[in-house]
Design a protein around this motif. Structure first.
Motif, PDB file in Angstrom:
ATOM      1  N   TRP A  99       9.682   1.086  -1.201  1.00 25.88           N
ATOM      2  CA  TRP A  99      10.100   2.183  -0.328  1.00 25.88           C
ATOM      3  C   TRP A  99       8.877   3.011   0.013  1.00 25.88           C
ATOM      4  N   PHE A 100       8.893   3.589   1.176  1.00 24.70           N
ATOM      5  CA  PHE A 100       7.747   4.334   1.700  1.00 24.70           C
ATOM      6  C   PHE A 100       8.273   5.576   2.412  1.00 24.70           C
ATOM      7  N   TRP A 101       7.362   6.473   2.737  1.00 25.33           N
ATOM      8  CA  TRP A 101       7.758   7.597   3.584  1.00 25.33           C
ATOM      9  C   TRP A 101       6.546   8.081   4.372  1.00 25.33           C
ATOM     10  N   SER A 102       6.830   8.807   5.461  1.00 25.06           N
ATOM     11  CA  SER A 102       5.771   9.410   6.273  1.00 25.06           C
ATOM     12  C   SER A 102       6.311  10.707   6.858  1.00 25.06           C
ATOM     13  N   ASP A 103       5.596  11.799   6.626  1.00 24.35           N
ATOM     14  CA  ASP A 103       5.976  13.104   7.176  1.00 24.35           C
ATOM     15  C   ASP A 103       5.109  13.411   8.389  1.00 24.35           C
TER      16      ASP A 103
ATOM     17  N   GLU B   8       0.854  -1.195   0.000  1.00 21.73           N
ATOM     18  CA  GLU B   8       0.000   0.000   0.000  1.00 21.73           C
ATOM     19  C   GLU B   8       0.886   1.239   0.000  1.00 21.73           C
ATOM     20  N   SER B   9       1.329   1.646  -1.190  1.00 22.53           N
ATOM     21  CA  SER B   9       2.197   2.820  -1.290  1.00 22.53           C
ATOM     22  C   SER B   9       2.090   3.431  -2.673  1.00 22.53           C
ATOM     23  N   VAL B  10       2.384   4.718  -2.739  1.00 23.82           N
ATOM     24  CA  VAL B  10       2.426   5.415  -4.025  1.00 23.82           C
ATOM     25  C   VAL B  10       3.498   4.806  -4.919  1.00 23.82           C
ATOM     26  N   GLN B  11       4.666   4.522  -4.316  1.00 24.74           N
ATOM     27  CA  GLN B  11       5.769   3.975  -5.097  1.00 24.74           C
ATOM     28  C   GLN B  11       5.373   2.685  -5.798  1.00 24.74           C
TER      29      GLN B  11
END
Length: 405
Positions: free
Chosen positions: A320-324, A292-295
């Protein structure tokens, strides 16, 4: 020219598929079908910069209407597919009309889980975070001084809590499990992120579930929690996970598990139907997973475009994922499923950390908290298949560039 490609879903994956095919000079006629009333747009900024008023919606849109016209991509908005007739190779719309396809792509995404009506899930002011309509409703609710209850200590819940605190709301976050991020991150990462939220004034209550929401005149006004307490709330954000939108696939007889089963070429059990993004259950490390990610939505869609364009190239996910959250950037490379060992490493500047995951002695993922060097180093190691030197990882004064030497 190939026959028509019908793309069900106008999100990140659906748009990425169309854009990649046109970049590959594929000229087949194309139709994108989307349930929202707006052209495809980026979702991640909705719950951050858009909600904060730092980014207008037009900046979230991938392309304006002229791009779709110039590239012969028909977009049908505010509509949805009721069912698929695989033998006739048509999709039937909610108004009864049909669209014929030569190839069909399911980029239907996922839907946030909601609270059942029996515990107050149908009350006004109980919201989820997924699309523009959700963000617009949240924008109306997020006023300074109001009391917000966030249900769920995953990334969605934590990001919502961070935005609410930045906007001046009082925030309580409850997590039924022993700790936040229990399903997706190691305890070291959870501890770091918990401390950050506590420092920003979020009240985090772990091992605490919801018994029921209490309404006044049809609107949520309080919450009874599993520890017996009752707290006043002005509105609620539910962040308890998502479910894949696989109804069309299931009802048309495609193989479905926790999502639409696809092979390494993004094909479903029907070779003329592909699936990608949050709805797809794909092979990874001898297991079937949903990423479940944009990438993944972009990469898998672009892999499907290559296959549709005649290149039999398998999709090999490199997640790869990210969270701000606040001024903290959490970057994740790899997929930590099944990890049995972690190494916590402080970064070179204050407030930076990394958590390195291993399974049976092999490096599988890294969480980098305000530590871009750890993220880049970990991602390169995963991309090349090189194992990190444990002595360098253990030496907190060592430069991580040595891992790539």
């Amino acid at each position: 020219m190939a026959g028509r490609l019908v793309i069900v879903g106008a999100g990140q994956a659906g748009f990425a598929l169309a854009a990649k095919l046109r970049a590959l000079k594929d000229e087949r006629p194309m139709t994108i079908i989307g349930s929202e009333e707006v052209l495809p747009y980026q979702r991640p900024p909705l719950s951050k910069k858009y909600l904060m008023g730092e980014m207008s919606f037009d900046r979230l849109q991938f392309r304006g209407p002229e791009w779709f016209a110039e590239n012969n991509v028909e977009v049908r908005l505010s509509t949805w597919v009721e069912d698929i007739d695989r033998s006739a190779k048509t999709v039937r719309m909610q108004d009864g009309s049909t669209v014929a396809y030569d190839k069909l792509a399911l980029a239907t995404g996922s839907t946030p889980r909601r609270l059942p009506a029996g515990v107050g899930g149908d009350l006004e002011g109980v919201l989820t975070v997924r699309d523009k309509r959700d963000a617009d409703r949240l924008m109306e609710e997020m006023q300074p001084g109001r009391k917000l209850l966030v249900i769920g200590g995953g990334y969605i819940g934590l990001e919502a809590a961070a935005v609410a605190r930045k906007l001046g709301l009082e925030v309580t976050l409850i997590e039924m499990a022993d700790r936040i991020l229990q399903r997706v991150a190691a305890s070291e990462t959870a501890t770091i992120m918990r401390d950050i939220h506590l420092a920003h004034g979020v009240l985090i209550r772990e091992k605490t579930g919801l018994v029921r929401l209490i309404g006044t005149d049809g609107r949520v006004s309080a919450a009874e929690l599993s520890d017996g307490s009752v707290i006043d709330v002005d509105f609620v954000i539910v962040g308890i996970g998502v479910t894949p939108n696989d109804r069309l696939a299931r009802e048309s007889g495609l193989d479905v598990g926790n999502g639409i089963v696809v092979d390494q070429f993004t094909r479903t059990s029907d070779p003329d139907i592909h699936a990608m993004g949050d709805c797809a259950l794909l092979p990874l490390n001898e297991a079937q997973v949903r990423l479940e990610s944009v990438q993944n939505a972009v990469d898998q869609a672009e892999a499907a475009a290559l296959v549709l364009n005649g290149e039999e190239k398998p999709y090999q996910p490199k997640p790869w994922f990210w969270s701000d959250q606040y001024d903290v950037k959490l970057q994740i490379a790899g997929f930590n499923m099944g990890y049995d060992e972690t190494v916590l490493r402080p970064g070179q500047r204050e407030g930076s950390h990394s958590v390195w995951y291993f399974r049976q002695g092999r490096f599988i993922a890294v969480d980098a908290i305000n530590d871009a060097k750890a993220y880049v180093s970990g991602k390169k190691l995963l991309d090349t298949g090189v194992e990190p030197n444990r002595a360098i990882l253990a030496d907190h004064s060592a430069d991580l560039k040595l891992l790539l030497a």
